[in-house]
Design a protein around this motif. Structure first.
Motif, PDB file in Angstrom:
ATOM      1  N   MET A 137      15.252  64.715 -20.683  1.00 42.82           N
ATOM      2  CA  MET A 137      16.677  64.724 -20.412  1.00 42.82           C
ATOM      3  C   MET A 137      17.407  64.026 -21.567  1.00 42.82           C
ATOM      4  O   MET A 137      17.019  62.949 -21.991  1.00 42.82           O
ATOM      5  CB  MET A 137      16.945  64.010 -19.091  1.00 42.82           C
ATOM      6  N   LYS A 138      18.463  64.624 -22.037  1.00 41.38           N
ATOM      7  CA  LYS A 138      19.224  64.067 -23.151  1.00 41.38           C
ATOM      8  C   LYS A 138      20.391  63.228 -22.635  1.00 41.38           C
ATOM      9  O   LYS A 138      20.836  63.391 -21.504  1.00 41.38           O
ATOM     10  CB  LYS A 138      19.744  65.187 -24.043  1.00 41.38           C
ATOM     11  N   GLN A 139      20.870  62.352 -23.494  1.00 39.41           N
ATOM     12  CA  GLN A 139      22.023  61.509 -23.163  1.00 39.41           C
ATOM     13  C   GLN A 139      23.000  61.585 -24.327  1.00 39.41           C
ATOM     14  O   GLN A 139      22.594  61.672 -25.482  1.00 39.41           O
ATOM     15  CB  GLN A 139      21.557  60.068 -22.926  1.00 39.41           C
ATOM     16  N   TYR A 140      24.292  61.517 -23.985  1.00 40.87           N
ATOM     17  CA  TYR A 140      25.334  61.664 -24.993  1.00 40.87           C
ATOM     18  C   TYR A 140      26.351  60.545 -24.878  1.00 40.87           C
ATOM     19  O   TYR A 140      26.630  60.057 -23.779  1.00 40.87           O
ATOM     20  CB  TYR A 140      26.033  63.025 -24.836  1.00 40.87           C
ATOM     21  N   CYS A 141      26.926  60.165 -26.004  1.00 38.18           N
ATOM     22  CA  CYS A 141      28.010  59.190 -26.010  1.00 38.18           C
ATOM     23  C   CYS A 141      29.174  59.793 -25.217  1.00 38.18           C
ATOM     24  O   CYS A 141      29.573  60.931 -25.485  1.00 38.18           O
ATOM     25  CB  CYS A 141      28.440  58.904 -27.439  1.00 38.18           C
ATOM     26  N   PRO A 142      29.716  59.061 -24.235  1.00 38.47           N
ATOM     27  CA  PRO A 142      30.806  59.631 -23.434  1.00 38.47           C
ATOM     28  C   PRO A 142      32.128  59.770 -24.191  1.00 38.47           C
ATOM     29  O   PRO A 142      33.050  60.396 -23.696  1.00 38.47           O
ATOM     30  CB  PRO A 142      30.941  58.646 -22.271  1.00 38.47           C
ATOM     31  N   ILE A 143      32.194  59.221 -25.396  1.00 47.04           N
ATOM     32  CA  ILE A 143      33.434  59.333 -26.174  1.00 47.04           C
ATOM     33  C   ILE A 143      33.372  60.489 -27.162  1.00 47.04           C
ATOM     34  O   ILE A 143      34.204  61.386 -27.141  1.00 47.04           O
ATOM     35  CB  ILE A 143      33.749  58.002 -26.884  1.00 47.04           C
ATOM     36  N   CYS A 144      32.361  60.498 -28.021  1.00 48.74           N
ATOM     37  CA  CYS A 144      32.301  61.518 -29.076  1.00 48.74           C
ATOM     38  C   CYS A 144      31.324  62.652 -28.767  1.00 48.74           C
ATOM     39  O   CYS A 144      31.280  63.639 -29.498  1.00 48.74           O
ATOM     40  CB  CYS A 144      31.941  60.870 -30.406  1.00 48.74           C
ATOM     41  N   GLN A 145      30.523  62.505 -27.719  1.00 48.37           N
ATOM     42  CA  GLN A 145      29.541  63.498 -27.286  1.00 48.37           C
ATOM     43  C   GLN A 145      28.356  63.648 -28.234  1.00 48.37           C
ATOM     44  O   GLN A 145      27.574  64.595 -28.103  1.00 48.37           O
ATOM     45  CB  GLN A 145      30.202  64.866 -27.043  1.00 48.37           C
ATOM     46  N   ASN A 146      28.177  62.730 -29.191  1.00 49.38           N
ATOM     47  CA  ASN A 146      26.978  62.766 -30.027  1.00 49.38           C
ATOM     48  C   ASN A 146      25.783  62.326 -29.196  1.00 49.38           C
ATOM     49  O   ASN A 146      25.902  61.465 -28.322  1.00 49.38           O
ATOM     50  CB  ASN A 146      27.124  61.849 -31.242  1.00 49.38           C
ATOM     51  N   GLU A 147      24.628  62.897 -29.486  1.00 50.81           N
ATOM     52  CA  GLU A 147      23.417  62.525 -28.757  1.00 50.81           C
ATOM     53  C   GLU A 147      23.030  61.089 -29.113  1.00 50.81           C
ATOM     54  O   GLU A 147      23.138  60.666 -30.275  1.00 50.81           O
ATOM     55  CB  GLU A 147      22.278  63.475 -29.107  1.00 50.81           C
ATOM     56  N   VAL A 148      22.599  60.333 -28.104  1.00 52.27           N
ATOM     57  CA  VAL A 148      22.162  58.946 -28.269  1.00 52.27           C
ATOM     58  C   VAL A 148      20.789  58.797 -27.606  1.00 52.27           C
ATOM     59  O   VAL A 148      20.425  59.606 -26.751  1.00 52.27           O
ATOM     60  CB  VAL A 148      23.164  57.947 -27.648  1.00 52.27           C
ATOM     61  N   PRO A 149      20.016  57.767 -27.988  1.00 49.11           N
ATOM     62  CA  PRO A 149      18.750  57.543 -27.283  1.00 49.11           C
ATOM     63  C   PRO A 149      19.013  57.340 -25.791  1.00 49.11           C
ATOM     64  O   PRO A 149      19.986  56.706 -25.402  1.00 49.11           O
ATOM     65  CB  PRO A 149      18.207  56.269 -27.926  1.00 49.11           C
ATOM     66  N   ARG A 150      18.136  57.877 -24.985  1.00 51.77           N
ATOM     67  CA  ARG A 150      18.318  57.819 -23.528  1.00 51.77           C
ATOM     68  C   ARG A 150      17.959  56.440 -22.999  1.00 51.77           C
ATOM     69  O   ARG A 150      16.891  55.914 -23.285  1.00 51.77           O
ATOM     70  CB  ARG A 150      17.449  58.879 -22.855  1.00 51.77           C
ATOM     71  N   PHE A 151      18.878  55.845 -22.229  1.00 50.62           N
ATOM     72  CA  PHE A 151      18.648  54.591 -21.529  1.00 50.62           C
ATOM     73  C   PHE A 151      19.173  54.761 -20.112  1.00 50.62           C
ATOM     74  O   PHE A 151      20.386  54.739 -19.885  1.00 50.62           O
ATOM     75  CB  PHE A 151      19.371  53.415 -22.204  1.00 50.62           C
ATOM     76  N   ALA A 152      18.277  54.933 -19.164  1.00 50.99           N
ATOM     77  CA  ALA A 152      18.677  55.150 -17.777  1.00 50.99           C
ATOM     78  C   ALA A 152      19.512  53.987 -17.240  1.00 50.99           C
ATOM     79  O   ALA A 152      20.402  54.173 -16.424  1.00 50.99           O
ATOM     80  CB  ALA A 152      17.451  55.369 -16.900  1.00 50.99           C
ATOM     81  N   ARG A 153      19.235  52.772 -17.705  1.00 47.41           N
ATOM     82  CA  ARG A 153      19.983  51.593 -17.258  1.00 47.41           C
ATOM     83  C   ARG A 153      21.444  51.633 -17.728  1.00 47.41           C
ATOM     84  O   ARG A 153      22.323  51.062 -17.095  1.00 47.41           O
ATOM     85  CB  ARG A 153      19.309  50.328 -17.781  1.00 47.41           C
ATOM     86  N   TYR A 154      21.702  52.302 -18.846  1.00 47.50           N
ATOM     87  CA  TYR A 154      23.046  52.356 -19.424  1.00 47.50           C
ATOM     88  C   TYR A 154      23.461  53.813 -19.647  1.00 47.50           C
ATOM     89  O   TYR A 154      23.552  54.287 -20.780  1.00 47.50           O
ATOM     90  CB  TYR A 154      23.084  51.582 -20.744  1.00 47.50           C
ATOM     91  N   PRO A 155      23.724  54.551 -18.585  1.00 42.71           N
ATOM     92  CA  PRO A 155      23.984  55.984 -18.728  1.00 42.71           C
ATOM     93  C   PRO A 155      25.304  56.329 -19.407  1.00 42.71           C
ATOM     94  O   PRO A 155      25.487  57.455 -19.850  1.00 42.71           O
ATOM     95  CB  PRO A 155      23.983  56.485 -17.282  1.00 42.71           C
ATOM     96  N   ARG A 156      26.206  55.369 -19.530  1.00 39.15           N
ATOM     97  CA  ARG A 156      27.514  55.662 -20.118  1.00 39.15           C
ATOM     98  C   ARG A 156      27.793  54.786 -21.344  1.00 39.15           C
ATOM     99  O   ARG A 156      28.926  54.489 -21.674  1.00 39.15           O
ATOM    100  CB  ARG A 156      28.598  55.508 -19.054  1.00 39.15           C
ATOM    101  N   TYR A 157      26.707  54.364 -22.040  1.00 39.14           N
ATOM    102  CA  TYR A 157      26.918  53.514 -23.212  1.00 39.14           C
ATOM    103  C   TYR A 157      27.423  54.340 -24.382  1.00 39.14           C
ATOM    104  O   TYR A 157      27.149  55.529 -24.496  1.00 39.14           O
ATOM    105  CB  TYR A 157      25.660  52.718 -23.560  1.00 39.14           C
ATOM    106  N   ILE A 158      28.189  53.682 -25.240  1.00 34.26           N
ATOM    107  CA  ILE A 158      28.777  54.380 -26.383  1.00 34.26           C
ATOM    108  C   ILE A 158      27.877  54.207 -27.606  1.00 34.26           C
ATOM    109  O   ILE A 158      27.132  53.242 -27.723  1.00 34.26           O
ATOM    110  CB  ILE A 158      30.218  53.924 -26.674  1.00 34.26           C
ATOM    111  N   CYS A 159      27.964  55.158 -28.522  1.00 31.77           N
ATOM    112  CA  CYS A 159      27.148  55.134 -29.738  1.00 31.77           C
ATOM    113  C   CYS A 159      27.664  54.070 -30.714  1.00 31.77           C
ATOM    114  O   CYS A 159      28.768  53.544 -30.556  1.00 31.77           O
ATOM    115  CB  CYS A 159      27.157  56.512 -30.395  1.00 31.77           C
TER     116      CYS A 159
END
Length: 112
Positions: free
Chosen positions: A1-23
């Motif tokens: 499962m991929k995770q994305y920065c909620p601001i710029c939508q760039n892919e970020v390393p996945r951290f389930a503990r921080y699902p909405r962290y910014i790049c």
């Protein structure tokens, strides 16, 4: 499962503990509500979270910060460091005109 920065939508390393962290690039743009640049650091080896203004290193004593118009919250990460996340939206964050529960009522309390 991929995770994305909620601001710029760039892919970020996945951290389930921080699902909405910014790049990191978005984190480098954080400001206070007035647009003044801020940054956060741990207050000691044991953790803590303190903000400072970039220009004069004076304390910024709020956890709330912004990337453009997007509100973010800074906090201490579980194993040290700082994590900045976009809060999860709630129904109260939606514009009034978009809320499904909005109804105009007359003085009798009946729907119009």
């Amino acid at each position: 499962m991929k995770q994305y920065c909620p601001i710029c939508q760039n892919e970020v390393p996945r951290f389930a503990r921080y699902p909405r962290y910014i790049c990191h690039p978005c984190g480098a743009r954080i400001t206070d509500e007035e647009g003044r640049s801020v940054y956060y650091v741990n207050t000691s080896a044991g953790g803590g979270c303190q903000g400072y203004y970039q220009d004069d290193q004076s304390p910024y004593n709020q956890r709330e910060c912004y990337v453009g118009s997007t509100r973010c919250i800074a906090s201490e990460a579980r194993f040290g460091g700082i994590v900045i996340q976009v809060p999860k939206p709630t129904a109260l964050d939606a514009p009034v005109s978009n809320r499904s529960d909005r109804r105009e009522t007359g003085s009798s309390g009946q729907n119009r």
